[in-house]
Design a protein around this motif. Structure first.
Motif, PDB file in Angstrom:
ATOM      1  N   GLU A  98       0.826  -1.202   0.000  1.00  0.00           N
ATOM      2  CA  GLU A  98       0.000   0.000   0.000  1.00  0.00           C
ATOM      3  C   GLU A  98       0.862   1.255   0.000  1.00  0.00           C
ATOM      4  O   GLU A  98       0.581   2.220  -0.732  1.00  0.00           O
ATOM      5  N   ALA A  99       1.909   1.264   0.811  1.00  0.00           N
ATOM      6  CA  ALA A  99       2.785   2.430   0.871  1.00  0.00           C
ATOM      7  C   ALA A  99       3.468   2.681  -0.469  1.00  0.00           C
ATOM      8  O   ALA A  99       3.571   3.831  -0.928  1.00  0.00           O
ATOM      9  N   ALA A 100       3.946   1.617  -1.114  1.00  0.00           N
ATOM     10  CA  ALA A 100       4.652   1.772  -2.381  1.00  0.00           C
ATOM     11  C   ALA A 100       3.713   2.217  -3.500  1.00  0.00           C
ATOM     12  O   ALA A 100       4.053   3.098  -4.293  1.00  0.00           O
ATOM     13  N   VAL A 101       2.543   1.613  -3.572  1.00  0.00           N
ATOM     14  CA  VAL A 101       1.587   1.981  -4.619  1.00  0.00           C
ATOM     15  C   VAL A 101       1.108   3.419  -4.422  1.00  0.00           C
ATOM     16  O   VAL A 101       0.980   4.192  -5.386  1.00  0.00           O
ATOM     17  N   SER A 102       0.862   3.802  -3.188  1.00  0.00           N
ATOM     18  CA  SER A 102       0.418   5.170  -2.910  1.00  0.00           C
ATOM     19  C   SER A 102       1.484   6.180  -3.326  1.00  0.00           C
ATOM     20  O   SER A 102       1.177   7.234  -3.895  1.00  0.00           O
ATOM     21  N   ALA A 103       2.743   5.865  -3.042  1.00  0.00           N
ATOM     22  CA  ALA A 103       3.824   6.754  -3.451  1.00  0.00           C
ATOM     23  C   ALA A 103       3.901   6.867  -4.967  1.00  0.00           C
ATOM     24  O   ALA A 103       4.078   7.961  -5.522  1.00  0.00           O
ATOM     25  N   ALA A 104       3.764   5.731  -5.651  1.00  0.00           N
ATOM     26  CA  ALA A 104       3.802   5.745  -7.117  1.00  0.00           C
ATOM     27  C   ALA A 104       2.630   6.523  -7.691  1.00  0.00           C
ATOM     28  O   ALA A 104       2.776   7.252  -8.685  1.00  0.00           O
ATOM     29  N   ARG A 105       1.465   6.410  -7.080  1.00  0.00           N
ATOM     30  CA  ARG A 105       0.288   7.135  -7.560  1.00  0.00           C
ATOM     31  C   ARG A 105       0.474   8.643  -7.391  1.00  0.00           C
ATOM     32  O   ARG A 105       0.156   9.423  -8.283  1.00  0.00           O
ATOM     33  N   ARG A 106       1.003   9.059  -6.255  1.00  0.00           N
ATOM     34  CA  ARG A 106       1.226  10.493  -6.033  1.00  0.00           C
ATOM     35  C   ARG A 106       2.229  11.063  -7.031  1.00  0.00           C
ATOM     36  O   ARG A 106       2.110  12.218  -7.461  1.00  0.00           O
ATOM     37  N   ALA A 107       3.221  10.256  -7.384  1.00  0.00           N
ATOM     38  CA  ALA A 107       4.277  10.748  -8.270  1.00  0.00           C
ATOM     39  C   ALA A 107       3.880  10.737  -9.739  1.00  0.00           C
ATOM     40  O   ALA A 107       4.519  11.411 -10.556  1.00  0.00           O
ATOM     41  N   PHE A 108       2.838   9.973 -10.080  1.00  0.00           N
ATOM     42  CA  PHE A 108       2.544   9.752 -11.494  1.00  0.00           C
ATOM     43  C   PHE A 108       2.201  11.037 -12.243  1.00  0.00           C
ATOM     44  O   PHE A 108       2.690  11.271 -13.351  1.00  0.00           O
ATOM     45  N   SER A 109       1.376  11.868 -11.676  1.00  0.00           N
ATOM     46  CA  SER A 109       0.925  13.063 -12.395  1.00  0.00           C
ATOM     47  C   SER A 109       2.104  13.918 -12.829  1.00  0.00           C
ATOM     48  O   SER A 109       2.184  14.361 -13.981  1.00  0.00           O
ATOM     49  N   GLY A 110       3.046  14.150 -11.924  1.00  0.00           N
ATOM     50  CA  GLY A 110       4.187  14.977 -12.267  1.00  0.00           C
ATOM     51  C   GLY A 110       5.152  14.307 -13.230  1.00  0.00           C
ATOM     52  O   GLY A 110       5.585  14.906 -14.221  1.00  0.00           O
ATOM     53  N   TRP A 111       5.479  13.024 -12.959  1.00  0.00           N
ATOM     54  CA  TRP A 111       6.458  12.328 -13.809  1.00  0.00           C
ATOM     55  C   TRP A 111       5.932  12.128 -15.223  1.00  0.00           C
ATOM     56  O   TRP A 111       6.672  12.278 -16.195  1.00  0.00           O
ATOM     57  N   SER A 112       4.667  11.811 -15.375  1.00  0.00           N
ATOM     58  CA  SER A 112       4.106  11.548 -16.701  1.00  0.00           C
ATOM     59  C   SER A 112       4.079  12.804 -17.576  1.00  0.00           C
ATOM     60  O   SER A 112       3.988  12.704 -18.805  1.00  0.00           O
ATOM     61  N   ARG A 113       4.178  13.968 -16.958  1.00  0.00           N
ATOM     62  CA  ARG A 113       4.149  15.220 -17.711  1.00  0.00           C
ATOM     63  C   ARG A 113       5.539  15.824 -17.914  1.00  0.00           C
ATOM     64  O   ARG A 113       5.665  16.917 -18.468  1.00  0.00           O
ATOM     65  N   THR A 114       6.566  15.134 -17.485  1.00  0.00           N
ATOM     66  CA  THR A 114       7.918  15.636 -17.732  1.00  0.00           C
ATOM     67  C   THR A 114       8.250  15.532 -19.213  1.00  0.00           C
ATOM     68  O   THR A 114       7.674  14.718 -19.960  1.00  0.00           O
ATOM     69  N   GLU A 115       9.188  16.332 -19.634  1.00  0.00           N
ATOM     70  CA  GLU A 115       9.659  16.259 -21.013  1.00  0.00           C
ATOM     71  C   GLU A 115      10.439  14.958 -21.238  1.00  0.00           C
ATOM     72  O   GLU A 115      11.126  14.486 -20.319  1.00  0.00           O
ATOM     73  N   PRO A 116      10.359  14.382 -22.426  1.00  0.00           N
ATOM     74  CA  PRO A 116      11.147  13.173 -22.711  1.00  0.00           C
ATOM     75  C   PRO A 116      12.625  13.350 -22.405  1.00  0.00           C
ATOM     76  O   PRO A 116      13.283  12.407 -21.936  1.00  0.00           O
ATOM     77  N   ALA A 117      13.147  14.544 -22.624  1.00  0.00           N
ATOM     78  CA  ALA A 117      14.569  14.775 -22.358  1.00  0.00           C
ATOM     79  C   ALA A 117      14.889  14.628 -20.872  1.00  0.00           C
ATOM     80  O   ALA A 117      15.985  14.173 -20.502  1.00  0.00           O
ATOM     81  N   THR A 118      13.945  15.000 -20.013  1.00  0.00           N
ATOM     82  CA  THR A 118      14.152  14.853 -18.572  1.00  0.00           C
ATOM     83  C   THR A 118      14.209  13.384 -18.192  1.00  0.00           C
ATOM     84  O   THR A 118      15.063  12.964 -17.385  1.00  0.00           O
ATOM     85  N   ARG A 119      13.319  12.594 -18.760  1.00  0.00           N
ATOM     86  CA  ARG A 119      13.318  11.159 -18.458  1.00  0.00           C
ATOM     87  C   ARG A 119      14.564  10.497 -19.028  1.00  0.00           C
ATOM     88  O   ARG A 119      15.155   9.610 -18.405  1.00  0.00           O
TER      89      ARG A 119
END
Length: 485
Positions: free
Chosen positions: A55-76
């Motif tokens: 639960e802790a790991a999935v919750s952390a991944a869910r919180r991070a998704f919005s920001g990470w998914s909108r990063t520029e490809p160059a950042t990733r």
């Protein structure tokens, strides 16, 4: 003590999980020993995750998704580049971890397990340079968007290689991940988590929870906030994960078992292709899902093939995986060692011709899960050793009378992961390859290609890894009509 184990103990990471950008004490109390298969002794103890850790790991991944998914490809791409560089810097430490946790010969860990794993990160990074996340079709925009939070379940036989094959493309696509490595070979995964942390991975983008399949694996597969599961493992494990994921209708990508054929055509150069075929079947001591463990040869050349195969197996040096001269170490764990022994006995019991090897371990080795490289000939297609995945150093040679029969035998299995075809006339080689029901076919023992998509037909799974297709597996397709009007 292994340098890798000592390093993890001194860092304090051996008894923790990596969640939300930091090393966290486990929620549960269960523990498991990591067994060195060369000595049969416990070299470390790791915590096993609970539902609270999931639960802790999935919750952390869910919180991070919005920001990470909108990063520029160059950042990733920049993050993947840093992780790639760190992995190469720590190559020796990670190679030693692989030898300690699953018995890979140190020379093989250095030559294959680590550098090939690094290639998955490089390819994932490079694919971002020109991937069309937005394309135009008339007035409609076709968007490729990250699918979401992904649980990644990896096996014990190629521990680091399968981690990077999933983490690299998932992060490149813009997904966040929770990794569950095999509890039998967790050391390299912990070292990889250190690399992610040192590379500056944003909190929650990458998370690691060790644990068992029934608790952590099933918990991740069934979780409402997990959008996709990618598993590499046995067909049985893949079925269980798919069943757990079904109620939430999430995507499940499966890279599962195999019983790959190696068709030696009548015009093949036996002196070249038979030794290469034996080596391919027994790479990583046969503990590879795509290993070509069925060699199909013309009946009138069977005796020549047997002699060449026996000579090739005789070149192997099975023993202490830390010695430079060793080519093959022990089987990775006791359960697999016992299965290999059972299957060798089954081959003898079914009347296959034992050409070399056999039950038990090599002479002079008193402990460790060591198996003898074993070759059977005059194998019939209905035999157990011709149908079931053995996952050990066991090769079955099956004679055929016509090329048509060879193709029929090659496809006569519930699996369809890989295949090999060897011959001199390339038009004939290509034609045979086109008739084999498998996700990847190797013609005349080519070099490994990290850009070649990998995955199976039939019960070998669904979805693809590696290359551009590996990243596309973690993407959804959105059509926006009127976008260009």
């Amino acid at each position: 003590m292994s340098h890798a184990v000592q390093h993890l103990r001194e860092s304090g990471h051996l008894g923790r999980f990596y969640i939300d950008g930091g090393w966290r004490e486990p929620d549960g109390q269960d523990r498991a020993c990591v067994i060195n298969p060369a000595t049969e002794t416990a070299i470390a103890e790791i915590p096993l995750g609970s539902s609270g850790d999931v639960e802790a790991a999935v919750s952390a991944a869910r919180r991070a998704f919005s920001g990470w998914s909108r990063t520029e490809p160059a950042t990733r791409a920049a993050l993947l580049s840093r992780v790639h560089a760190l992995l190469l810097e720590r190559a020796e430490l990670i190679a030693q971890a692989l030898t300690a946790e699953m018995g890979a010969a140190i020379t093989y860990a250095r030559r294959a397990q680590v550098p090939l794993a690094a290639e998955h990160l490089r390819v994932a990074r490079d694919n971002l340079a020109d991937f069309a996340f937005v394309s135009q079709r008339g007035s409609t925009a076709i968007l490729r968007e990250a699918i979401g939070v992904c649980s990644l379940i990896t096996p014990w036989n190629w521990p680091l290689y399968q981690i990077t094959a999933k983490v690299g493309p998932a992060l490149a696509a813009g997904c966040t991940v929770v990794l569950k490595p095999s509890e039998l070979s967790p050391l390299s995964a912990l070292l990889f988590a250190e690399l992610m942390d040192e590379a500056g991975c944003p909190p929650g983008v990458f998370n690691l929870v060790n644990g068992t399949g029934p608790v952590v694996g099933e918990g991740l597969a069934s979780h409402l906030e997990v959008d996709m599961v990618s598993i590499t493992g046995s067909t049985r494990a893949g079925v269980l994960v798919a069943q757990a994921a079904a109620p939430t209708v999430k995507r499940v990508a499966q890279e599962l078992g195999g019983k790959s054929p190696n068709i030696v055509l009548p015009d093949a150069d036996l002196a070249r292709c038979v030794p290469l075929g034996v080596a391919a079947a027994m790479r990583n001591l046969g503990q590879s899902c795509s290993a070509p463990t069925r060699m199909l040869v013309p009946r009138d050349r069977l005796r020549d093939v047997e002699a060449l195969a026996t000579a090739a197996a005789g070149e192997f040096v099975v023993g202490d995986p830390l010695l430079e001269a060793t080519t093959h170490g022990p089987i990775a764990n006791r359960a697999q060692f016992e299965r290999v022994q059972m299957m060798i006995e089954a081959g003898i019991g079914e009347g296959a011709k034992l050409v070399t090897g056999g039950p038990g371990g090599p002479a002079g080795i008193a402990s460790g899960f060591y198996a003898r490289p074993t070759i059977f000939s005059e194998v019939r297609r209905e035999m157990l050793i011709a149908q079931e995945e053995i996952f050990g150093p066991v090769l079955a040679i099956l004679p055929y009378d016509t090329v048509e029969e060879a193709v029929e035998i090659a496809n006569d299995t519930v699996y369809g992961l890989g295949a090999h075809v060897q011959g001199t006339e390339m038009d004939a080689v290509r034609e045979v390859a086109s008739r084999i029901r498998a996700g990847q076919v190797h013609l005349n023992a080519p070099d490994w290609d990290p850009n070649a998509p990998f995955g199976g037909y039939k019960r070998s799974g669904n979805g693809r890894e590696y290359g551009r297709e590996g990243m596309e597996e973690y993407l959804e397709t959105k059509a926006v009509l009127g976008f260009y009007s």
